[in-house]
Write a protein that holds these residues in place. Structure first.
Motif, PDB file in Angstrom:
ATOM      1  N   TYR A 371      36.243  31.886  37.509  1.00  0.00           N
ATOM      2  CA  TYR A 371      35.089  30.513  37.216  1.00  0.00           C
ATOM      3  C   TYR A 371      34.660  30.964  38.472  1.00  0.00           C
ATOM      4  N   PRO A 372      33.335  29.824  39.474  1.00  0.00           N
ATOM      5  CA  PRO A 372      32.922  30.436  40.193  1.00  0.00           C
ATOM      6  C   PRO A 372      33.339  31.086  41.836  1.00  0.00           C
ATOM      7  N   ILE A 373      32.420  32.316  42.100  1.00  0.00           N
ATOM      8  CA  ILE A 373      32.790  32.597  43.041  1.00  0.00           C
ATOM      9  C   ILE A 373      32.393  32.786  44.669  1.00  0.00           C
ATOM     10  N   GLY A 377      35.249  36.949  46.216  1.00  0.00           N
ATOM     11  CA  GLY A 377      35.900  36.862  45.004  1.00  0.00           C
ATOM     12  C   GLY A 377      36.956  35.406  44.852  1.00  0.00           C
ATOM     13  N   ASN A 378      37.038  34.472  46.096  1.00  0.00           N
ATOM     14  CA  ASN A 378      37.507  33.290  45.655  1.00  0.00           C
ATOM     15  C   ASN A 378      36.987  32.658  45.555  1.00  0.00           C
ATOM     16  N   PRO A 379      38.037  30.931  43.953  1.00  0.00           N
ATOM     17  CA  PRO A 379      36.849  30.254  43.115  1.00  0.00           C
ATOM     18  C   PRO A 379      36.204  29.414  44.171  1.00  0.00           C
ATOM     19  N   ILE A 380      34.990  28.818  44.191  1.00  0.00           N
ATOM     20  CA  ILE A 380      34.775  27.800  45.134  1.00  0.00           C
ATOM     21  C   ILE A 380      34.064  26.147  44.351  1.00  0.00           C
ATOM     22  N   ALA A 381      34.582  26.425  42.539  1.00  0.00           N
ATOM     23  CA  ALA A 381      34.538  25.551  41.878  1.00  0.00           C
ATOM     24  C   ALA A 381      35.429  25.969  40.630  1.00  0.00           C
ATOM     25  N   TYR A 382      36.112  24.587  39.561  1.00  0.00           N
ATOM     26  CA  TYR A 382      36.786  25.082  38.708  1.00  0.00           C
ATOM     27  C   TYR A 382      36.168  24.170  37.413  1.00  0.00           C
ATOM     28  N   ASN A 383      34.601  24.189  37.876  1.00  0.00           N
ATOM     29  CA  ASN A 383      33.933  23.310  36.882  1.00  0.00           C
ATOM     30  C   ASN A 383      32.208  24.888  36.868  1.00  0.00           C
ATOM     31  N   TYR A 384      31.686  24.987  36.121  1.00  0.00           N
ATOM     32  CA  TYR A 384      30.085  25.591  35.900  1.00  0.00           C
ATOM     33  C   TYR A 384      29.331  24.799  35.677  1.00  0.00           C
ATOM     34  N   ASP A 385      29.594  23.365  36.902  1.00  0.00           N
ATOM     35  CA  ASP A 385      28.087  22.139  36.576  1.00  0.00           C
ATOM     36  C   ASP A 385      27.836  22.636  37.795  1.00  0.00           C
ATOM     37  N   VAL A 407      46.828  42.259  30.164  1.00  0.00           N
ATOM     38  CA  VAL A 407      46.413  41.485  31.609  1.00  0.00           C
ATOM     39  C   VAL A 407      48.585  42.233  32.202  1.00  0.00           C
ATOM     40  N   LYS A 408      48.115  42.126  33.998  1.00  0.00           N
ATOM     41  CA  LYS A 408      49.093  42.225  34.805  1.00  0.00           C
ATOM     42  C   LYS A 408      49.790  41.157  36.036  1.00  0.00           C
ATOM     43  N   THR A 409      48.332  40.972  35.940  1.00  0.00           N
ATOM     44  CA  THR A 409      47.941  39.852  37.391  1.00  0.00           C
ATOM     45  C   THR A 409      46.839  39.714  37.605  1.00  0.00           C
ATOM     46  N   PRO A 410      46.787  38.078  36.772  1.00  0.00           N
ATOM     47  CA  PRO A 410      45.307  37.420  37.286  1.00  0.00           C
ATOM     48  C   PRO A 410      45.742  37.268  38.329  1.00  0.00           C
ATOM     49  N   ILE A 411      43.300  37.165  38.623  1.00  0.00           N
ATOM     50  CA  ILE A 411      43.225  36.599  39.897  1.00  0.00           C
ATOM     51  C   ILE A 411      43.213  35.445  40.402  1.00  0.00           C
ATOM     52  N   SER A 412      43.331  34.259  41.255  1.00  0.00           N
ATOM     53  CA  SER A 412      43.097  33.029  40.779  1.00  0.00           C
ATOM     54  C   SER A 412      41.902  32.352  40.677  1.00  0.00           C
ATOM     55  N   ALA A 413      40.586  32.933  40.576  1.00  0.00           N
ATOM     56  CA  ALA A 413      39.409  33.184  39.972  1.00  0.00           C
ATOM     57  C   ALA A 413      39.500  33.213  38.395  1.00  0.00           C
ATOM     58  N   SER A 414      40.127  33.273  37.597  1.00  0.00           N
ATOM     59  CA  SER A 414      40.227  33.523  36.201  1.00  0.00           C
ATOM     60  C   SER A 414      40.765  32.393  35.316  1.00  0.00           C
ATOM     61  N   ALA A 415      39.729  32.718  34.594  1.00  0.00           N
ATOM     62  CA  ALA A 415      39.379  31.151  33.677  1.00  0.00           C
ATOM     63  C   ALA A 415      40.224  31.407  32.480  1.00  0.00           C
ATOM     64  N   LYS A 416      40.454  32.312  32.220  1.00  0.00           N
ATOM     65  CA  LYS A 416      40.399  32.879  30.559  1.00  0.00           C
ATOM     66  C   LYS A 416      40.089  34.514  30.622  1.00  0.00           C
TER      67      LYS A 416
END
Length: 456
Positions: A371-373, A377-385, A407-416
């Motif tokens: 997701y946008p970060i 590396g922290n997510p700032i949105a959960y969309n790409y608008d 995957v072992k540990t996904p980060i919070s910004a991982s969308a897929k």
């Protein structure tokens, strides 16, 4: 006995004082952009008893399949090993958005004329037409670990070639430095030659742009000290086997450069050497570089992005590719963490400053879309608008001869995350809308897709 003698006499001819046994065709043909209105045609020949068998490389090209208006151009030759000679011919002053046909002319010393290939030149800079890019990383050859994954992805790349304007290979190209891992136990040069032969159907007819990865640095991935042939060190094979527009974009050869294609300004960076604490720099295990000191690449990137950002009205999209990711999830062992902290420190502030749209990397053997970060590396949105900052894509799932990552540990910004071999496609529909997808090369089905909006 007479038949054997006849064959020997027919197959051996004296040409300019050297023997020619069974004339061969040019191989590993490839086309690459060379700056505005120019293209480089490159190929390999095997030499003639250790000598250059094509001292005057020539390409004939035309806008007609019958070559009625043909032009013949001479080029140059280079080599780093007496078993291979690499030829490059520059085709200049080409018309935009035009299909050209070309063939490599025979050389008098044992080299036949090639078949006919074609390419279509880039549109004018700023042309509003859609642009379709196919992205692949970490491809290599088949072995026991990827169980045919590389060849399936190569087949997939051939299938999408007609729908692709240009290809980008984001490092770790042939994995020649892993020779002996699994099968077919090829040596370094054999592995490079095998990979480039398998890819010729794509590279001869579409622009195939490349960037360096850690597997391009030296001939032994376990350490440069194990590479006993000095000709195979310090990116030598990579720098000879491809010809990218480093000179034309004021970058450095095949290691960092940029080019325009219609709506997009595309930048390739070198995440291995030539910046502080680079992972493959002098004194490291792979001991590569530096070619322009610790600041040459960064100074170039700043100037390049500043100019591109100032040209957004004409060329709205800016994409940067480097082999190593800056942010991403943690894979399970035996895969190692792929994020490059020193790369992030060196490059990411420039990508943020000039609002680069995408950073596409490889290295980790999966596909991951973030997701946008923010800069941490922290997510700032959960969309790409119309979100700011670069969208990070890890695309190292081409064939991965060292095995897929899970995957072992996904980060919070991982969308897929997709742990399958394949490749990504990026369609820039217009100045504001794009579509990103990932294709599983086993099924040739899209297993991820997303629409992105940017109001440039």
């Amino acid at each position: 006995m007479l038949f054997t003698l006849f064959i020997v006499v027919q197959c051996i001819s004296l040409v300019h004082g050297s023997f020619c046994i069974l004339p061969r065709s040019p191989e590993q043909m490839r086309a690459a952009m060379r700056g505005p209105n120019a293209v480089t045609i490159s190929w390999r020949t095997g030499g003639n008893f250790g000598k250059n068998d094509t001292p005057e490389p020539r390409v004939e090209y035309s806008t007609s399949k019958t070559f009625t208006d043909k032009v013949t151009v001479n080029g140059t030759t280079d080599n780093y090993d007496k078993s291979s000679f690499f030829h490059n011919v520059a085709l200049l002053n080409l018309s935009p958005s035009t299909t050209y046909y070309y063939r490599i002319l025979a050389a008098p010393t044992c080299v036949r004329e090639s078949g006919i290939h074609s390419f279509t030149t880039a549109p004018l800079t700023g042309n509003p037409s859609a642009v379709s890019i196919t992205l692949v990383g970490d491809l290599g050859n088949d072995n026991l670990l990827n169980l045919g994954g590389s060849s399936r992805t190569m087949k997939g790349l051939r299938q999408v070639a007609d729908k692709t304007d240009f290809f980008v290979h984001i490092g770790d190209i042939s994995y020649a430095d892993d020779y002996g891992l699994g099968v077919p136990f090829e040596f370094y040069e054999q592995s490079w030659n095998s990979w480039q032969k398998h890819m010729t159907e794509v590279t001869a007819n579409k622009f195939y742009m490349t960037g360096p990865g850690n597997h391009e640095v030296t001939c032994a991935i376990l350490g440069d000290f194990l590479c006993l042939n000095s000709n195979y060190k310090n990116f030598s094979a990579y720098l000879h086997r491809f010809r990218m527009p480093g000179d034309e974009s004021r970058g450095y050869k095949n290691l960092w450069y940029s080019f325009d294609y219609g709506l997009v300004h595309y930048v390739i960076i070198n995440t291995e050497t030539d910046f502080p604490d680079a992972p493959s720099g002098p004194g490291t295990l792979l001991n590569g570089g530096n070619f322009k000191g610790l600041t040459g690449q960064l100074d170039w990137l700043k100037a390049d992005l500043e100019a591109a950002n100032g040209n957004r009205a004409q060329v709205p999209w800016i994409i940067v590719s480097g082999h190593r990711p800056f942010f991403g999830s943690l894979p399970k062992l035996p895969a190692l963490p792929g994020n490059c902290d020193s790369c992030r420190t060196a490059f990411d502030p420039l990508l943020q400053q000039y609002n680069v749209d995408f950073y596409v990397s490889g290295h980790v053997h999966w596909y991951e879309r973030l997701y946008p970060i923010d800069a941490n590396g922290n997510p700032i949105a959960y969309n790409y608008d119309n979100q700011p900052g670069p969208i990070h894509i890890i695309n190292g799932a081409g064939g991965a001869p060292e095995g897929k990552a899970s995957v072992k540990t996904p980060i919070s910004a991982s969308a897929k995350i997709v742990s399958a071999f394949g490749f990504a496609r990026l369609e820039l529909k217009d100045a504001s809308n794009a579509r990103l997808s990932f294709v599983d090369s086993k099924t040739m089905q899209e297993v991820d897709s997303v629409n992105i909006t940017r109001h440039h």
